[in-house]
Scaffold this motif. Structure first.
Motif, PDB file in Angstrom:
ATOM      1  N   ASP A  72      35.526  30.160  38.341  1.00  0.00           N
ATOM      2  CA  ASP A  72      35.296  31.615  38.232  1.00  0.00           C
ATOM      3  C   ASP A  72      35.410  32.321  39.575  1.00  0.00           C
ATOM      4  O   ASP A  72      34.662  33.252  39.879  1.00  0.00           O
ATOM      5  N   THR A 117      37.015  34.844  42.400  1.00  0.00           N
ATOM      6  CA  THR A 117      37.529  36.217  42.265  1.00  0.00           C
ATOM      7  C   THR A 117      38.746  36.474  43.143  1.00  0.00           C
ATOM      8  O   THR A 117      39.336  37.556  43.084  1.00  0.00           O
ATOM      9  N   ALA A 118      39.126  35.501  43.984  1.00  0.00           N
ATOM     10  CA  ALA A 118      40.278  35.649  44.873  1.00  0.00           C
ATOM     11  C   ALA A 118      40.893  34.271  45.082  1.00  0.00           C
ATOM     12  O   ALA A 118      40.250  33.238  44.813  1.00  0.00           O
ATOM     13  N   ARG A 156      44.175  29.075  37.330  1.00  0.00           N
ATOM     14  CA  ARG A 156      45.046  30.245  37.348  1.00  0.00           C
ATOM     15  C   ARG A 156      45.958  30.148  38.572  1.00  0.00           C
ATOM     16  O   ARG A 156      45.485  30.224  39.708  1.00  0.00           O
ATOM     17  N   HIS A 210      44.559  40.515  38.604  1.00  0.00           N
ATOM     18  CA  HIS A 210      43.594  39.634  37.931  1.00  0.00           C
ATOM     19  C   HIS A 210      43.283  38.453  38.842  1.00  0.00           C
ATOM     20  O   HIS A 210      44.074  38.105  39.724  1.00  0.00           O
ATOM     21  N   PRO A 211      42.134  37.809  38.657  1.00  0.00           N
ATOM     22  CA  PRO A 211      41.784  36.674  39.519  1.00  0.00           C
ATOM     23  C   PRO A 211      42.817  35.547  39.447  1.00  0.00           C
ATOM     24  O   PRO A 211      43.290  35.196  38.367  1.00  0.00           O
ATOM     25  N   ASP A 246      43.563  31.570  41.212  1.00  0.00           N
ATOM     26  CA  ASP A 246      42.969  30.484  41.993  1.00  0.00           C
ATOM     27  C   ASP A 246      43.910  29.967  43.079  1.00  0.00           C
ATOM     28  O   ASP A 246      43.490  29.696  44.199  1.00  0.00           O
TER      29      ASP A 246
END
Length: 538
Positions: A76, A78-79, A109, A128-129, A131
């Motif tokens: 999870d 965010t960046a 991601r 969108h975020p 990974d």
């Protein structure tokens, strides 16, 4: 700098400390045992150490850094937590696909960013975020300047094919990017060779790295003539057609990377009048048997295939193997060209290489220990001359057999009504048609230029290229700054050894040409030429 060199231990992946979701994905991908670079690199990277890995393409190095990165990702986020820099867009796509496959059960991601793809698509994805970001230096820099990519949470940076980034003039760009990543990061440098400039980069940006070196398995290429043609991506079909007309193979296998590519190429060649058949894994066994029957009987002279489809097939000796798409590793290259030159028969292996794929060609040459001969795409005049030579040789061979009694009687009968020279010309034309040799067709086949800009676009040709140190970002910057045009309106850019082509909207042709003619790129004056254009579809 610490150096270790361990022998491959053959331990299964479970012994490397990888999680169950990764082991499950590894089984589905088909990996059974870690390759040497994986066995050595994965524990080092899982421990958080910086790493210099000297390993060639085809040794499994992508999984060697992808697996530990996936293991250590925080859920999870965010960046982006990991950044992988590659020299070419093709490699960026391959690396991103590996991350997708291995991270299947982690919901990882991954985003590939590279030039040649509309930047708007990447901008939407970056909202969108994400990974892991895999990208080419130029496009990563573009996003950083636009502030559409954040690197403040990046914990791992991978420099893949570092020596190729040096060869392509990207090392300064790599340093610019590294300066904008957190200092407390883990860095992995993967490179086939470690030239001085790459070693200097490692000293500046890696912290007490462990160094491993994987000796590539020597692959040997069969004794066959191996050549390559450098062609623009949009000119590949035309280039292949000209090569086929010059070589006139009795039978040939043409390898494509994908099943859709096989179908598209087969249809294109059939439309040009070649006896081509497609074969790939989506075809039923009945269809495949029919195709092979036509190929073995000579009804089809060209077999267009994927690597997977060609494996295990009972294919007769062929005169030519053509890599329409260059293979991604030396082993695949050797496997492909081993289809020709068997049982002492002469064989020819031809590879089409786009400018961005030169690094793949160099990897193959290093692995097989020999250089491929470069040739230029045949001209229409060369094709016509070659086909005339073949017809002439066939006629001389027939004359020397001295078995022309019945043919001479027929000529004598026809000579009462027609000039003997006209009779001979008609016989030559019949022979040409029977052997699919037609100089008139060769002369007119390529009257319509296929390598054209997109509809509504103009292609400008600049007199500077790779040897002048030109990079895509130089061209984009010059056009955007001097002609006051948004970068998103600039189309495809292809940088060759001595020249560069760039596509721009048709209505901006004069404006951009004037602006470029007044500027300098890498300190050198720019000359601009304009190619033909097609009208936009309205």
């Amino acid at each position: 700098m610490t150096e270790t060199r361990m022998q491959p231990n053959g331990n299964p992946f479970a012994g490397l400390g990888l999680s169950d979701p990764l082991l499950r994905a590894i089984r589905e991908v088909g990996f059974e045992e870690p390759m040497p670079v994986q066995a050595e690199a994965i524990p080092i990277m899982l421990a958080g150490r910086d790493l210099i890995a000297q390993a060639h393409t085809g040794t499994g190095k992508t999984a060697a850094f992808a697996l530990p990165i996936l293991q250590r990702l925080e859920p999870d986020g965010t960046a982006p937590q990991a950044l992988v820099l590659t020299p070419t867009r093709e490699l960026a796509v391959q690396v991103a696909q590996t991350f997708h496959r291995l991270g299947k059960y982690l919901d990882t991601r991954v985003l590939a960013v590279y030039g040649g793809q509309p930047i708007e698509r990447q901008l939407r994805a970056l909202r969108h975020p994400v990974d892991v970001v895999v990208g080419t230096p130029g496009r990563v820099m573009d996003h950083l300047r636009r502030e559409t990519l954040r690197l403040d949470q990046v914990r791992v940076v991978i420099l893949d094919e570092a020596d190729e980034m040096l060869n392509m003039g990207f090392i300064e760009d790599v340093e610019w990017i590294l300066e904008r990543t957190p200092r407390e990061r883990q860095t992995g440098l993967f490179s086939a060779t470690i030239p001085d400039r790459v070693a200097e980069l490692a000293r500046r940006y890696l912290r007490d790295p462990v160094r491993i070196a994987i000796e590539p398995e020597r692959v040997t290429a069969p004794r066959t003539t191996q050549v390559f043609y450098e062609v623009a991506p949009r000119a590949k079909v035309e280039a292949l057609a000209r090569i086929l007309d010059l070589e006139t193979p009795a039978s040939a296998i043409v390898f494509c990377r994908t099943k859709s590519g096989v179908d598209e190429l087969a249809h294109a060649l059939q439309a040009l009048g070649y006896a081509a058949e497609a074969i790939h894994g989506d075809m039923s066994q009945v269809q495949r048997d029919r195709v092979m029957a036509r190929f073995r009987s000579g009804q089809a002279e060209l077999l267009i295939a994927t690597d997977l489809a060609a494996r295990g097939l009972d294919i007769p000796i062929v005169s030519h193997v053509i890599n329409y798409d260059i293979p991604s590793d030396p082993e695949s290259y050797v496997h492909r060209i081993g289809r020709t030159g068997r049982a002492g028969a002469p064989g020819v292996a031809i590879t089409l290489v786009t400018p961005r794929e030169r690094w793949m060609l160099r990897t193959i040459e290093r692995a097989i220990g020999q250089r491929l001969q470069q040739r230029t795409t045949p001209t229409r005049q060369q094709i016509v001359q070659r086909q005339r030579e073949l017809l002439g040789a066939s006629l001389i061979e027939m004359i020397e057999r001295n078995d022309l009694d019945w043919a001479m009687r027929l000529v004598d009968e026809l000579a009462a009504y027609h000039d003997p020279a006209v009779i001979a010309a008609a016989a030559v034309k019949l022979l040409a048609q029977q052997r699919n040799l037609d100089p008139e067709r060769a002369e007119s086949l390529f009257e319509e230029e296929t390598d054209q800009p997109e509809p509504g676009m103009t292609r400008l040709i600049l007199n500077l290229g790779r040897r002048d140190g030109i990079r895509p970002m130089d061209v984009v910057g010059a056009i955007a700054n001097e002609a006051r045009i948004p970068g998103k309106r600039i189309g495809q850019i292809e940088i060759g050894e001595r020249q560069t082509t760039v596509e721009i909207p048709e209505e901006l042709t004069e404006r951009v040409a004037r602006a470029l003619s007044r500027t300098r790129l890498r300190g050198k004056p720019v000359r601009v030429e304009t190619t033909r254009t097609r009208p936009a579809v309205r």
